[in-house]
Design an enzyme around this catalytic site. Sequence first.
Site, mmCIF file in Angstrom:
data_model
loop_
_atom_site.group_PDB
_atom_site.id
_atom_site.type_symbol
_atom_site.label_atom_id
_atom_site.label_comp_id
_atom_site.label_asym_id
_atom_site.label_seq_id
_atom_site.Cartn_x
_atom_site.Cartn_y
_atom_site.Cartn_z
ATOM 1 N N VAL A 63 0.819 -1.230 0.000
ATOM 2 C CA VAL A 63 0.000 0.000 0.000
ATOM 3 C C VAL A 63 0.848 1.274 0.000
ATOM 4 O O VAL A 63 0.321 2.367 -0.179
ATOM 5 C CB VAL A 63 -1.010 0.044 1.185
ATOM 6 C CG1 VAL A 63 -2.019 -1.091 1.076
ATOM 7 C CG2 VAL A 63 -0.301 0.046 2.536
ATOM 8 N N ASN A 89 -7.333 -1.730 5.675
ATOM 9 C CA ASN A 89 -6.958 -2.379 6.933
ATOM 10 C C ASN A 89 -5.440 -2.489 7.150
ATOM 11 O O ASN A 89 -4.989 -2.517 8.293
ATOM 12 C CB ASN A 89 -7.596 -3.772 6.963
ATOM 13 C CG ASN A 89 -7.030 -4.646 8.059
ATOM 14 O OD1 ASN A 89 -7.301 -4.437 9.246
ATOM 15 N ND2 ASN A 89 -6.211 -5.630 7.677
ATOM 16 N N SER A 141 -7.858 3.191 15.605
ATOM 17 C CA SER A 141 -7.397 2.424 16.765
ATOM 18 C C SER A 141 -7.813 3.157 18.027
ATOM 19 O O SER A 141 -8.056 4.371 18.004
ATOM 20 C CB SER A 141 -5.867 2.323 16.743
ATOM 21 O OG SER A 141 -5.388 1.781 17.954
ATOM 22 N N TYR A 154 2.889 5.966 16.643
ATOM 23 C CA TYR A 154 1.753 5.149 16.189
ATOM 24 C C TYR A 154 0.442 5.898 16.444
ATOM 25 O O TYR A 154 -0.420 5.986 15.565
ATOM 26 C CB TYR A 154 1.767 3.799 16.911
ATOM 27 C CG TYR A 154 0.610 2.885 16.526
ATOM 28 C CD1 TYR A 154 0.582 2.252 15.287
ATOM 29 C CD2 TYR A 154 -0.454 2.654 17.410
ATOM 30 C CE1 TYR A 154 -0.474 1.405 14.938
ATOM 31 C CE2 TYR A 154 -1.506 1.817 17.068
ATOM 32 C CZ TYR A 154 -1.511 1.194 15.824
ATOM 33 O OH TYR A 154 -2.566 0.367 15.477
ATOM 34 N N LYS A 158 -2.647 6.979 13.732
ATOM 35 C CA LYS A 158 -4.028 6.508 13.826
ATOM 36 C C LYS A 158 -4.991 7.679 14.030
ATOM 37 O O LYS A 158 -6.129 7.649 13.559
ATOM 38 C CB LYS A 158 -4.154 5.451 14.925
ATOM 39 C CG LYS A 158 -3.486 4.130 14.530
ATOM 40 C CD LYS A 158 -4.173 3.531 13.300
ATOM 41 C CE LYS A 158 -3.485 2.340 12.701
ATOM 42 N NZ LYS A 158 -4.217 1.713 11.598
#
Length: 258
Positions: A63, A89, A141, A154, A158
Amino acid sequence: MRVKDKIVVLTGAASGIGRATALLFAQEGAIQVLSDIDEDELKKTYDLIEEGKDRTIFMKVDVRKPEEVRNMIETTIEKYGRIDVLIVNAGVVRVGSVENFPDDDYDLLIDVNIKGTHYTCKYAVPYFKIQKFGSIITLASVAAHIGQVAHANYCSTKAAVLGYTRALALDLAPYNVRVNSVSPGATDTPMLQSDVAKQAKDRGVSYEEVRKEFEQEGVLGRWAKPEEIATGILFLATEESSYMTGADLRLDGGWTTQ
Ligand SMILES: NC(=O)c1ccc[n+]([C@@H]2O[C@H](COP(=O)([O-])OP(=O)(O)OC[C@H]3O[C@@H](n4cnc5c(N)ncnc54)[C@H](O)[C@@H]3O)[C@@H](O)[C@H]2O)c1
């Protein structure tokens, strides 16, 4: 069958939540284009499909590479003429303190979680606009909603997915296309297992100790099974969620309610 003959494109189908989603959607009658960067594990997902192999194709797609993503979307359109459901996803996690965070890991998080989400939507959106129907589901998330120790980078990717999803929902509402995200809490997949192992190593404690901490984050006191996230994704894919757009479905065992 809740998605019978729906054309579904799913990234990150080789593992964890993506694999559970692919298996559930196969059971529910979908016609699927499954993709992942990991071709061997993707083939295993395909092999695990009991009923519906004849309705499933799979292809290696990174991706981070726009031309590969475009090829996946165009292959789907050439073969089936439309996309009913796009499930964005594929994702990665890297943990560690900000001051020691390797630049390569930071680039990977941005490239897969943010740019990968964008490319996957970017090449599909023109077809959704022509069709004037469809559902796009992104994977945010619990980390998009709260801070987590050693997860600053991270968490930021998200949170970006959440913002992207909301804004895209506005752009596509006039075209009758819904865009929603799912925010899983701690879900028992290779991603979370590697996250826990790395934290245990960095902190000099056992895997079990860190795992227990994560288990206690949700009020249900346990990790989710990937199948429990897949059912939420299925809900957003069907007309059962027909009045939802720009929303985030938190499947976090109560983590963010405390
Ligand atoms: N497991 C959790 O606790 C949890 C919690 C919240 C959100 N999520 C999100 O759910 C999604 C799925 O996570 P998971 O736990 O199933 O992880 P996983 O690691 O089990 O699966 C992720 C899949 O994405 C694929 N992938 C990674 N980089 C890719 C790339 N460049 N191109 C294509 N595919 C790529 C991997 O090969 C893998 O098959 C991710 O977006 C993740 O951030 C997971």
